[in-house]
Design an enzyme around this catalytic site. Structure first.
Site, short mmCIF file in Angstrom:
data_model
loop_
_atom_site.label_atom_id
_atom_site.label_comp_id
_atom_site.label_asym_id
_atom_site.label_seq_id
_atom_site.Cartn_x
_atom_site.Cartn_y
_atom_site.Cartn_z
N HIS A 131 10.51 65.62 18.84
CA HIS A 131 9.19 66.07 19.29
C HIS A 131 9.24 66.73 20.66
CE1 HIS A 131 7.06 64.10 15.96
NE2 HIS A 131 7.89 63.09 16.13
N ASN A 204 1.94 61.80 12.34
CA ASN A 204 2.47 63.10 11.92
C ASN A 204 1.47 63.81 11.03
OD1 ASN A 204 5.01 62.80 13.20
ND2 ASN A 204 5.83 61.67 11.45
N HIS A 396 2.88 55.41 23.02
CA HIS A 396 3.56 54.17 22.63
C HIS A 396 2.71 53.44 21.61
CE1 HIS A 396 5.64 50.46 22.60
NE2 HIS A 396 4.93 49.82 23.50
#
Length: 755
Positions: A131, A204, A396
């Site tokens: 990413h 995603n 996170h």
């Protein structure tokens, strides 16, 4: 009086400031760099930093511990009219090192040189392993209140509650310098700055992943990345190591199929679905729990590029998706998504309709568990500084809030460790959460102290519990104070093993479900993708092994790919699984808004209907789209401002094309100056216009023409093909083209050969 959010107040103030400097609050065409119009001569009159552009946003000016300061967002930016050192000392010169005479050596005492060059040497931080290539934007999430019975999380349960967010989109495989339009999975990570703490939904644009257990993450990334001996190919899966891995590790076949579909070459970030991938657990005020999967549904529908278009864009405009996102926000065509939940009973088995909810390689078809809308996301501000915001934002999965908890999905469990661990290296220490873009919008009293880049100035003498020297502060919170809840899930006694449950062993039924759910044209694209990617592999053994996997998915798919590779189609090694198609997986067959789409309008100096062009241009803008005038030269044509010339325009930029003229070759239409001018000529038309029309036609885009433009389409033989509009008036042509654009592409132009 209607209440306005701080972001709206700041945006209005920025627009007013920009208008005072430039005389205009918003440019006619997005893409304007900076907030002021430059002068030909270098400015010499000292003045303070210019205001940000109206579409730009910044992190809240909170303290490192989450307190509001009341300062404007520009307080984070540079201050004053004069050049200074990092400590604020004003400088006379930044063009010359301090030397022992004009020709002498540079002196060690040159503190300004050392500060400037040392900082430059460290401007780049380590890029993300995956990413790395991304773009981000600020926005706001508004709750519908429909999740009130499911979760105690305030940002979801309170109707009308608005929460500031920052979203980062990304590709997975490439480095920061790779192209946007490569075939790849896209990251869709959202940071919710809730008043109960920060919640990160890190997902995603595909709902499944290559692996079921996080211990395999280094394997899939090493396999998919470039080959370690030559560090090529960049940002591609069309190579041996990727197909070697996925053909052996067959749990990866489902995600691979998604990547080979049109989902792997998204039209834009604005036209992508997003998925939380994992199953999460929600807990409500009554202590009741459910299992859920998160979905982002784009307002504009889910659309993709065609393969040739993606390849052209990678070379012509490698920033294609980033530019599209920021131009849309600048133009006021704010990207929107609905957040939805698939909800499942929280049973001990953690399954639904026979599907293991802890297996990240599986979906639950929406026909079995409908997606329930719970809120709306609008992105309305671009970053002010890309590095400070997009590069330094740290997501996170362990950033949770009361009312949302994790499950035992082994991929999710590993990510809970990995994401926190990687920030320590990328952002140089444990205080990365104090970087402005990462700062929570809730009070922080965490007893964490010191370390690299500590920005907070902590008071007190007792950062430990229990204590009396600081009066016992901070105190634990209870239910009344909405403390975070770890749901007390029963952990059964079991031996320590390295194994998966038996339900994880099915690697092909959902891949077949995806294939059967595709429309014929989408199946054609999947066949082409597999054929292209496997054709790039050096070793025939890897091609043959992947064909065995395809044989276990569908015989037609396997046969067609094998034919393209010049290899025999193998027989399946398992009984083909039964699967009911899921229409929700197909991108084709519906209609969507055209907000923010780009429409090219070809004119020239001989165009006879410039009034019609101006009316069409105004109609396109009023519909929330962006009209771009394409002409033989820059400047103006008949009073119309030109945005693109035949030399600078390329079909990939436009969602539809209108022809108001049949331009003769321009003076620069010579191959020595523009290679595109070497294209075949038609009826003495500028060859670059022919190429523009031809590419738009090949890429299944709507095309329209009137007057000389209609005659050009007749001469090319395209006038009678699907999706090509030929009418007498500009308004009638545009109306028909707009209707075609609602379907995104004119797929009936190219009948499929597979059912």
């Amino acid at each position: 009086m209607e209440s306005r959010s701080p972001a709206e107040v700041i945006k209005d103030a920025a627009e007013a400031a920009v208008e005072a400097v430039t005389g205009s609050a918003k440019p006619d065409v997005p893409g304007k760099p900076g907030s002021a119009k430059p002068t030909v001569e270098e400015p010499t009159t000292p003045k303070g930093p210019l205001p940000p552009s109206p579409e730009q946003g910044q992190p809240d000016t909170r303290t490192p511990t989450g307190a509001e300061t009341g300062a404007p967002p520009t307080a984070f930016g540079q201050q004053g009219a004069f050049l200074t050192t990092a400590q604020g000392a004003r400088l006379r010169d930044t063009d010359h090192s301090l030397k022992a005479g004009p020709r002498g050596p540079v002196l060690l005492q040159d503190h300004h040189f050392r500060e400037k060059i040392t900082h430059f040497d460290h401007e780049r931080i380590p890029e993300r392993v995956v990413h790395a290539r991304g773009a981000g934007a600020h926005g706001v999430f508004t709750s519908y209140g429909t999740a009130a019975n499911l979760t105690r999380a305030g940002f979801l349960k309170e109707k009308g509650k608005q929460t500031e967010v920052f979203v980062r989109f990304s590709t997975v495989l490439g480095s920061r310098g790779s192209a946007d339009t490569v075939r790849d999975t896209r990251g869709f990570a959202t940071k919710f700055y809730t008043d109960e703490g920060t919640f990160d939904l890190v997902g995603n644009n595909m709902p499944v992943f290559f692996i079921q257990d996080a211990i395999k993450f280094p394997d899939i990334v090493h396999a998919a990345k470039w080959h370690p001996d030559r560090e090529i190919p960049q940002a591609q899966s069309a190579h041996d190591t990727f197909w070697d891995f996925v053909s052996l590790h067959t749990e990866a076949q489902h995600h691979t199929m998604w990547n080979m579909s049109d989902r792997g070459i998204a039209r834009s970030y604005r036209m992508m679905e997003g998925f939380g991938v994992h199953t999460f657990r929600l807990i409500n005020d009554a202590g009741e729990t459910v299992l859920v999967k998160f979905h982002w549904k784009p307002k504009l529908g889910v659309h993709s590029l065609v393969w040739e278009e993606a390849q052209l864009a990678a070379g012509v405009d490698p920033d294609y998706h980033r530019r599209d996102l920021y131009d849309a926000i600048e133009a006021g065509a704010y990207p929107e998504w609905e957040l939805g939940l698939q909800v499942f009973p929280d049973t001990p088995e953690e399954t639904f309709a026979g599907i293991d909810l802890l297996d990240a390689t599986k979906i639950v078809p929406e026909e079995l568990a409908p997606v329930q809308p719970v809120g709306k996301l609008v992105l309305n501000r671009t970053p002010t500084n890309f590095h400070a915001e997009v590069e330094q934002v740290a997501f996170h999965l362990g950033n949770l809030v009361p009312g949302i908890d994790v499950t035992n999905d082994p991929l999710l469990q590993g990510r809970l460790f990995s994401y926190l661990d990687t920030q320590l290296t990328r952002l140089a220490g444990p205080n990365f959460h104090q970087i402005p873009i990462n700062r929570p919008h809730a009070p922080v009293n965490d007893m964490l102290r010191d370390g690299f880049h500590q920005h907070a100035v902590h008071a007190g003498v007792a950062p430990y519990k229990p204590n009396s020297l600081d009066g016992g502060n901070p105190f634990p919170a209870g239910d009344a104070e909405n403390a975070f809840v770890e749901v007390p899930v029963t952990v059964t006694e079991a031996p320590k093993v390295r194994a998966n449950p038996v339900s994880f062993d099915d690697h092909f039924s959902q891949v077949r479900l995806f294939w059967l759910s595709m429309s014929p044209i989408e199946k054609e694209h999947i066949i082409r993708a597999y054929t292209f990617e496997l054709g790039k592999c050096y070793h025939q053994e890897i091609r043959e092994r992947q064909l065995r996997c395809l044989a276990n998915i569908d015989p037609v798919l396997c046969e067609q790919v094998a034919k393209g590779l010049g290899l025999p189609a193998p027989e399946p090694t398992i009984e083909l699984p039964q699967a009911e198609p899921s229409p929700a997986l197909s991108q084709v067959g519906q209609q969507w808004p055209a907000d923010g789409r780009l429409v090219g309008i070809v004119v020239d100096d001989t165009a006879t209907d410039l009034k019609g062009v101006e009316e069409v241009r105004e109609t396109i803008a009023a519909a929330g789209m962006v009209p771009l005038i394409i002409a033989p030269h820059g400047g103006k044509v008949g009073g119309l401002t030109v945005q693109r010339t035949f030399a600078t325009a390329r079909s990939i930029e436009f969602d539809a094309l209108l022809l108001a003229a049949s331009p003769v070759p321009a003076p620069d239409a010579v191959p020595a100056r523009d290679e595109k001018a070497g294209a075949p000529r038609t009826a003495a038309v500028d060859p670059r216009v022919n190429m523009l029309v031809d590419e738009c036609w090949r890429h299944a885009k709507a095309i329209g023409g009137w007057g000389p433009g209609a005659e050009l389409l007749r001469q090319t033989g395209l006038a009678d093909t699907p999706g090509v509009v030929v009418q007498d008036t500009a308004a009638g042509t545009l109306a028909a083209v707009q209707q075609l654009m609602a379907s995104h592409r004119v797929w009936e132009r190219f009948p499929a050969t597979v059912a």
